[in-house]
Design an enzyme around this catalytic site. Structure first.
Site, PDB file in Angstrom:
ATOM      1  N   LYS A   1      26.741  -8.917   0.341  1.00  0.00           N
ATOM      2  CA  LYS A   1      26.009  -8.197  -0.704  1.00  0.00           C
ATOM      3  C   LYS A   1      26.749  -8.271  -2.036  1.00  0.00           C
ATOM      4  O   LYS A   1      26.127  -8.408  -3.083  1.00  0.00           O
ATOM      5  CB  LYS A   1      25.764  -6.739  -0.296  1.00  0.00           C
TER       6      LYS A   1
ATOM      7  N   LYS B   1      19.258 -14.292   7.889  1.00  0.00           N
ATOM      8  CA  LYS B   1      18.382 -13.277   8.485  1.00  0.00           C
ATOM      9  C   LYS B   1      17.222 -12.990   7.539  1.00  0.00           C
ATOM     10  O   LYS B   1      17.365 -13.111   6.316  1.00  0.00           O
ATOM     11  CB  LYS B   1      19.164 -11.991   8.807  1.00  0.00           C
TER      12      LYS B   1
ATOM     13  N   LYS C   1      14.551  -7.810   3.623  1.00  0.00           N
ATOM     14  CA  LYS C   1      13.501  -7.317   2.739  1.00  0.00           C
ATOM     15  C   LYS C   1      13.853  -7.545   1.274  1.00  0.00           C
ATOM     16  O   LYS C   1      12.987  -7.551   0.418  1.00  0.00           O
ATOM     17  CB  LYS C   1      13.156  -5.861   3.027  1.00  0.00           C
TER      18      LYS C   1
END
Ligand code: ATP
Ligand code: LTN
Length: 350
Positions: A125, A207, A210
């Site tokens: 992230k 992965k 969203k």
């Protein structure tokens, strides 16, 4: 679900299950297949279940306040539409139970910087965000540990990507218990055997997330059927031209097979036999159709629930009352052990 090897003993009926998702936008098919759909049957197997909407975690990325409020309600509706039953489970908003933040601080003093630096999700992230790499993003797993340890949760059903965070929660709990005696229940992860890591349709080595920028990369839980089919038709595969399960060399095909199987309940052998002698076109269309059939009841129920905001608010209010009451036991125990109480109480407590 795959019970962790270290699963503690004890009957399910006396155990607590806890899980959560962030209100950071509509959920994906990955969230559903990897996590939410497993929560529903657990309600029959375990006496206590808590399902949290982790709005404080969502704040690690700047949120528009109005949008955040809306997303919290949408996520509550999704939980219910997927089959979480408020009569049997506590559904609540994290920030409405202030003990999560308090325990977060206490646990952060039992967490080493090096442990947080090793978290792969933080590293990913931090790389992706580029700016606003805030301390909250860094200590995100400590708040997650607080969510879990606050309720003496025995089992935590999550997707594969949360395994490392769960390990940290276990380590923190064990560390505290080692110093003060049994304060926390050491939680076990429950990670699905199938579809624990649904992949991005455009880059099947990643992965399905969203927050992926590409619309085609992800199936949202509330996507219209035509949109779902279109996304599957455009899914990235390879040029091998053979349908077999080979995650290394054919990650796109393997992902489609995994999704197809998760939505139809077919075994690997059945699915491979079903598609033998077929081209990728059929695999893509039939996977899309299987997903549409699986998500259809969720979408219908979601729309009904969103027309009942008063009902949703009532569920969340009741959930917060129940969660606050439950959190008192662990917090009291830990505060006492740490020396934060005077004469067994804290001034200002009722
Ligand atoms: P983001 O993708 O934006 O980082 P997220 O979807 O991972 O967020 P949550 O909404 O908190 O974050 O996830 C809820 C649950 O869904 C977690 O248990 C997580 O492990 C699971 N999950 C998320 N993505 C997938 C995926 N692609 N496959 C399987 N499970 C997933
Ligand atoms: N970190 C998780 C969401 C999450 C969670 C939790 C999951 C926050 N607190 C407690 C299970 C239990 C995620 O990003 N998917």
């Amino acid at each position: 679900m795959n019970q962790n090897d270290n699963a503690s003993e004890g009957t399910n009926q006396s155990q607590t299950v806890l899980s959560a998702a962030q209100p950071t936008g509509q959920l994906t098919l990955g969230n559903y297949l990897g996590a939410l759909r497993h929560w529903v049957p657990l309600q029959d197997q375990y006496a206590n279940s808590l399902y949290c909407i982790v709005d404080l975690h969502a704040l690690t990325v700047r949120q528009d306040p109005q949008e955040l409020r809306q997303r919290v309600m949408e996520l509550a509706a999704i939980y219910l539409a997927c089959g979480i039953d408020p009569q049997r489970s506590t559904i609540f908003i994290q920030s409405h139970v202030p003990a999560h933040s308090e325990l977060n601080w206490l646990l952060s003093t039992f967490t080493q910087m090096g442990e947080l630096e090793r978290m792969t999700q933080f590293k990913e992230k931090a790389q992706r965000h580029k700016t606003n790499i805030n301390a909250g993003l860094f200590s995100y797993p400590v708040l997650m540990a607080a969510d879990i340890l606050l309720y003496d949760a025995h089992k935590v059903p999550v997707g594969e990507d949360q395994k490392q965070h769960l390990e940290l929660a276990r380590d923190i709990a064990t560390r505290v218990n080692g110093v003060y005696g049994k304060i926390f229940q050491v939680p076990d992860p429950l990670i699905a055997k199938e579809a624990a890591r649904v992949k991005d349709l455009q880059d099947p080595t990643k992965k399905m997330s969203k927050s992926a920028p590409s619309e085609l990369a992800k199936i949202m839980l509330l996507d219209e059927p035509a949109k779902i089919l279109k996304k599957f038709k455009k899914a990235v595969t390879d040029s091998e031209g053979v349908i077999r399960y080979d995650e290394q060399n054919q990650p796109g095909v393997a992902n489609l097979l995994t999704i197809f199987r998760a939505c139809t309940g077919q075994s690997e052998e059945e699915a491979l036999a079903h598609f033998s002698h077929n081209m990728y076109g059929k695999l893509k269309v039939e996977t899309g159709e299987a997903v549409i059939a699986a998500l259809d009841p969720v979408r219908t129920r979601y729309q009904e629930l969103m027309d009942e905001p008063g009902y949703l608010a009532g569920v969340l209010k009741e959930g917060a009352v129940q969660a606050r009451a439950r959190a008192e036991g662990v917090m009291g125990r830990f505060q006492e052990a740490l020396g934060l109480t005077l004469d067994g109480t804290r001034f200002g407590d009722a």
